[in-house]
Write a protein that holds these residues in place. Structure first.
Motif, PDB file in Angstrom:
ATOM      1  N   ASP A 112      -3.196  -8.623   4.039  1.00  0.00           N
ATOM      2  CA  ASP A 112      -1.927  -7.959   4.328  1.00  0.00           C
ATOM      3  C   ASP A 112      -1.166  -8.583   5.486  1.00  0.00           C
ATOM      4  O   ASP A 112      -0.381  -7.926   6.164  1.00  0.00           O
TER       5      ASP A 112
ATOM      6  N   ASP B 169     -12.841  -1.226   0.683  1.00  0.00           N
ATOM      7  CA  ASP B 169     -11.570  -0.588   1.023  1.00  0.00           C
ATOM      8  C   ASP B 169     -10.435  -1.174   0.195  1.00  0.00           C
ATOM      9  O   ASP B 169      -9.590  -0.448  -0.356  1.00  0.00           O
ATOM     10  N   TYR B 170     -10.415  -2.497   0.140  1.00  0.00           N
ATOM     11  CA  TYR B 170      -9.323  -3.160  -0.564  1.00  0.00           C
ATOM     12  C   TYR B 170      -9.355  -2.840  -2.049  1.00  0.00           C
ATOM     13  O   TYR B 170      -8.312  -2.554  -2.664  1.00  0.00           O
TER      14      TYR B 170
ATOM     15  N   TYR C 299     -10.112 -11.490  -2.107  1.00  0.00           N
ATOM     16  CA  TYR C 299      -9.134 -10.481  -2.471  1.00  0.00           C
ATOM     17  C   TYR C 299      -8.445 -10.851  -3.780  1.00  0.00           C
ATOM     18  O   TYR C 299      -8.071  -9.975  -4.567  1.00  0.00           O
TER      19      TYR C 299
ATOM     20  N   ASN D  40     -10.368   4.712   4.821  1.00  0.00           N
ATOM     21  CA  ASN D  40      -9.839   3.462   4.279  1.00  0.00           C
ATOM     22  C   ASN D  40      -8.582   3.077   5.054  1.00  0.00           C
ATOM     23  O   ASN D  40      -7.592   3.814   5.047  1.00  0.00           O
TER      24      ASN D  40
ATOM     25  N   ALA E 284      -8.150   0.742  -2.668  1.00  0.00           N
ATOM     26  CA  ALA E 284      -6.704   0.855  -2.460  1.00  0.00           C
ATOM     27  C   ALA E 284      -5.927   0.160  -3.573  1.00  0.00           C
ATOM     28  O   ALA E 284      -4.922   0.685  -4.071  1.00  0.00           O
ATOM     29  N   TYR E 285      -6.396  -1.016  -3.983  1.00  0.00           N
ATOM     30  CA  TYR E 285      -5.663  -1.742  -5.020  1.00  0.00           C
ATOM     31  C   TYR E 285      -5.782  -1.041  -6.373  1.00  0.00           C
ATOM     32  O   TYR E 285      -4.817  -0.989  -7.140  1.00  0.00           O
TER      33      TYR E 285
ATOM     34  N   VAL F 209       0.846  -1.182   0.000  1.00  0.00           N
ATOM     35  CA  VAL F 209       0.000   0.000   0.000  1.00  0.00           C
ATOM     36  C   VAL F 209       0.885   1.237   0.000  1.00  0.00           C
ATOM     37  O   VAL F 209       1.843   1.331   0.762  1.00  0.00           O
TER      38      VAL F 209
ATOM     39  N   ARG G 202      -7.272 -12.024   5.759  1.00  0.00           N
ATOM     40  CA  ARG G 202      -6.846 -10.661   5.478  1.00  0.00           C
ATOM     41  C   ARG G 202      -5.812 -10.677   4.368  1.00  0.00           C
ATOM     42  O   ARG G 202      -5.078 -11.645   4.214  1.00  0.00           O
TER      43      ARG G 202
ATOM     44  N   TYR H  71      -6.324   0.991   4.427  1.00  0.00           N
ATOM     45  CA  TYR H  71      -5.154   0.732   3.589  1.00  0.00           C
ATOM     46  C   TYR H  71      -4.451   2.014   3.165  1.00  0.00           C
ATOM     47  O   TYR H  71      -3.252   2.017   2.914  1.00  0.00           O
ATOM     48  N   THR H  72      -5.190   3.107   3.053  1.00  0.00           N
ATOM     49  CA  THR H  72      -4.609   4.359   2.597  1.00  0.00           C
ATOM     50  C   THR H  72      -4.541   5.412   3.697  1.00  0.00           C
ATOM     51  O   THR H  72      -3.827   6.405   3.557  1.00  0.00           O
TER      52      THR H  72
END
Length: 807
Positions: free
Chosen positions: A465, A118-119, A69, A182, A122-123, A19, A463, A184-185
């Motif tokens: 990450d 969220d994922y 994911y 988010n 972010a991705y 990320v 998850r 992730y960010t």
């Protein structure tokens, strides 16, 4: 898959998801609007894009659930691999179901649903793609829509645009979404430049000027650096053109034409708004549609409907709405449409990665007749795969087949080498991890990206990450005939992990395990259940299970016989398919068709058939006696059916009448048989002298007019085309002949200005229209005929003696 943040963590991401740091993310620019154009970093921003509607919540997983994911990454990587720079996703259209963001007004928000959203955001940002996110939907699909806001008050759906309580609830929902941070960010959604635009809703049909103006202003105030989009379904909503805070006007096309797109783009640009085709039928993508749009600066974005990537276990996710697509493509038509989208993206300046994204993963090695059957999960953008086989994990590796296999070729059966073997799958030099299968065992691989293969779990979370271990966490699996297991582990103390087995899934005992090359392995002879128990910071990344072949081969396949065409059958059409009985113990079948009783010099020889039928690509020569047989093969030998014969039907020698218009008593009867297309201009059918059909067209805004007759199925097999007598002297229009055969549409257009008289159109000249689902031409079930006049002029056409003609 419910995403819980609990004690023990199971890592799902097989390639790291780095990320961007806050500093890196803050340097990314927002897309801005400059009148009728978008700009990015001071330059015009135009794009090819696609819809991936399911990124946050999916309906294609045997029910409604969150996508893994892997599937999110794979779909986004695929879009990027095609040069797409914008994705439109309904993943925030999420209400009315227990797994949505807003299950109901009474239940309140379900923030656990943000995990996949969220994922995905972010991705997508990591991949450099932008997002357009509709905030609700006109339609009551699985992810909910505007009716979810009116139902609590017992109001009709139209109240979504007028009732103050409903509007307040909708705005509160949008506020909740936009303000979400988010993890992730570290950014609120409204601070993330990945989100290019918020769309007021998908295909909203009832928007009022007040509703548009109020909500566009409100949302623009909340998210001043992001854009606001609005639109209805098949045309321009004029109220969106007048709303000051609407930046982007979205129009949808099923089917699209370059002329229509350019006209709409011109209208929207003239109003000072940005134009996008938020949805267009992907199977219409081609040079005729997209090439003229490259040079038109009013056309900012074209987003196809809709992209699906790889399944979690093998192949592609299927969604048969007629417009979904996979990449590179399932057939020649889809491949061509995909290449047209890529060419359009490149023409607008997008780059296309040279290599696939991700790594293939062998997910299972099953047994059929003692032969190894491989399933693998593909890599985004892979053109093809080579399965390689070796006696050891170090090689020597050799191809197990000729040519390349596609994602649609898995599961794939190794026809030539039963017994112990190592396998790997290779694409563009990217190799899967090797996997061993013994001669009498199957293999199951769980990449631990969901709980779909497990039989139970506690204290474990999925998850993307990584994470940490916890207190008494465990996961279990039920695998009949289990022999041994392997758990790949990253970090932590391996001795804190215990492998347990059970015969009934209730009473467990710990078995001896050992650490080998970063993994824990254990023998589990006779156990039907296994579980991993841990209390450490170790992260488990994969589980592999070897089990006994549930149907071991004890001899060659059992005797069986052909079914259809039946032995001695005559008048066979095609044949459209061959079928035979099942042979117990068969691993695969080989079909042979010949003109000779000994099946020598075959005209058709197909091997590796898994089922008990085969559909040939084309029919056999007519009026001919044919011989055929099937051989069943397994690891121990083979067995064959007796040779059977059949005779194909002779070609017709006379025309088949489709409609000569002699059976209608008057014009009313004719008009009842040929209703007009209500979406087109006015056309009136009347019975004219000599019993012909006269079509009088009054020009309007549609630009076409047509009538359609539906028949009980007519058998036109063997005929070469359609002929009809036309009097075109009173119309300058082009004439489109359209028919439906076995549910598939076909059409051909006679250009404007061609003379009157008898017209013959071979069936080989008919093409499937881009807006319709694909299918094979089956003339044995001709069920519908349509005649369309194109253009913007009124006129008259006379049609008579419609028939299918022979050679």
């Amino acid at each position: 898959m419910r995403l819980l943040r609990a004690a023990a963590i199971v890592l799902t991401l097989m390639t790291s998801f780095a990320v961007p740091s806050a500093a890196q993310a803050s340097t990314r620019s927002f897309v801005t609007r400059d009148g009728a154009q978008l700009r990015l970093n001071g330059k015009p921003f135009r794009f090819a894009g696609t819809n991936i509607y399911w990124l946050g919540l999916d309906e294609n997983v045997g029910g409604i659930d969150y996508p893994t994911y892997f599937r999110i990454r794979d779909a986004i990587d695929t879009a990027k691999g095609m040069g797409m720079t914008v994705i439109r996703s309904h993943m925030l259209v999420s209400s009315g179901d227990p797994k949505t963001l807003l299950p109901s007004k009474e239940a309140g928000y379900n923030d656990a649903a943000f995990a996949t959203i969220d994922y995905a955001i972010a991705y997508a940002g990591k991949a450099g793609l932008r997002l357009i996110l509709p905030l609700t939907d006109n339609w009551a699909y699985y992810h909910g829509g505007h009716a979810d806001f009116t139902k609590p008050y017992g109001l009709p759906e139209s109240a979504f645009y007028t009732d103050p309580r409903v509007i307040a609830d909708y705005q509160a929902y949008v506020w909740h979404v936009m303000q979400h941070v988010n993890p992730y960010t570290g950014k609120r959604y409204i601070d993330d430049p990945t989100i290019m635009a918020w769309e007021l809703g998908n295909e909203l049909e009832g928007m009022t000027p007040e509703w548009i103006t109020t909500n566009a202003a409100t949302f623009s105030g909340w998210a001043p650096r992001q854009l606001i989009a609005a639109g209805r379904r098949f045309d321009i909503d004029p109220d969106t053109l007048a709303a000051p805070d609407v930046d982007i006007v979205d129009v949808h096309y099923y089917p699209p034409t370059a002329a229509r797109v350019r006209a709409d783009a011109g209208t929207i640009a003239a109003a000072g708004k940005v134009y996008i085709a938020g949805e267009y039928a992907s199977n219409a993508a081609g040079s005729a549609l997209l090439d003229p749009l490259v040079a038109d600066p009013n056309v900012t974005g074209m987003l196809s409907w809709s992209l699906f990537g790889h399944g979690d276990r093998n192949g592609f996710v299927q969604h048969d709405d007629g417009f979904s697509f996979h990449y590179p493509g399932d057939d020649a038509r889809m491949i061509a449409a995909n290449q047209a989208q890529i060419a359009y993206a490149k023409a607008l300046g997008a780059s296309v990665p040279a290599r696939p994204a991700g790594t293939p993963l062998i997910t299972a090695i099953d047994k059929r007749g003692g032969l190894n059957v491989l399933r693998w999960r593909g890599a985004a953008g892979a053109d093809g795969y080579r399965v390689e086989r070796a006696p050891t994990p170090l090689g020597p590796w050799k191809p197990a087949h000729s040519g390349l296999l596609s994602d649609n070729d898995t599961p794939w059966t190794d026809l030539t080498r039963p017994g112990n073997a190592w396998y790997r799958v290779v694409t563009a030099g990217i190799k899967s991890e090797p996997l061993f299968a013994g001669a009498s065992e199957t293999v199951l691989v769980d990449p631990l990206e969901s709980f779909g293969l497990t039989s139970g779990h506690a204290g474990a979370d999925i998850r993307p990450d990584g994470g940490h271990g916890g207190d008494k966490a465990w996961m279990s699996w039920a695998v009949a005939g289990l022999r041994r297991v392997r758990f790949d582990v990253s970090g932590g103390r391996h001795h804190d992990l215990a492998v347990q087995v059970s015969s009934d899934g209730t009473a467990w005992r710990t078995v001896a395990s050992r650490v080998e090359h970063g993994a824990i392995t254990a023998s589990t002879p006779g156990a039907g259940h296994v579980r991993l128990v841990w209390n450490s910071r170790a992260v488990v990344t994969r589980a592999t299970f070897w089990a006994a072949d549930p149907h071991p081969v004890t001899g060659r396949p059992a005797a069986f016989d052909v079914v259809a065409p039946a032995a001695g059958a005559t008048g066979v059409i095609g044949p459209q398919s061959f079928s035979w009985g099942a042979s117990a113990g068969a691993g695969f079948y080989t079909l042979t068709v010949s003109r000779q009783p000994d099946l020598g010099s075959p005209v058709l020889s197909v091997t590796g058939i898994e089922g008990t039928s085969y559909v040939p690509a084309r029919g056999l020569d007519p009026a001919t006696t044919w011989y055929w047989g099937v051989r069943a093969t397994n690891a121990a030998g083979s067995a064959s059916t007796p040779v059977a014969s059949f005779t194909t039907r002779a070609l017709p020698s006379a025309p088949t009448v489709i409609d000569d218009f002699e059976s209608y008593a008057d014009s009313a009867a004719l008009a009842a048989a040929y209703p007009r297309n209500p979406g087109g201009d006015v056309v009136t059918p009347t019975l004219t002298g000599g019993h012909a059909m006269q079509l009088d067209v009054t020009a309007g805004g549609a630009g076409y007019a047509g009538v359609t007759r539906t028949f009980s199925p007519i058998d036109l097999w063997g005929q070469q085309g359609i002929q009809l007598d036309l009097d075109r002297s009173a119309t300058p229009a082009s004439i489109t002949i359209q028919f439906v055969a076995n549910g598939v549409y076909w059409e051909y257009t006679l250009p404007a200005g061609t003379p009157s008289g008898r017209v013959r159109v071979p069936f080989t000249s008919f093409a499937q229209p881009p807006w319709a689902p694909t299918g094979a031409l089956d003339l044995t079930r001709f069920t519908q005929l349509s005649i369309y006049l194109g253009g913007s002029d009124s006129g008259r056409l006379i049609v008579d003696n419609v028939a299918a003609y022979p050679v």
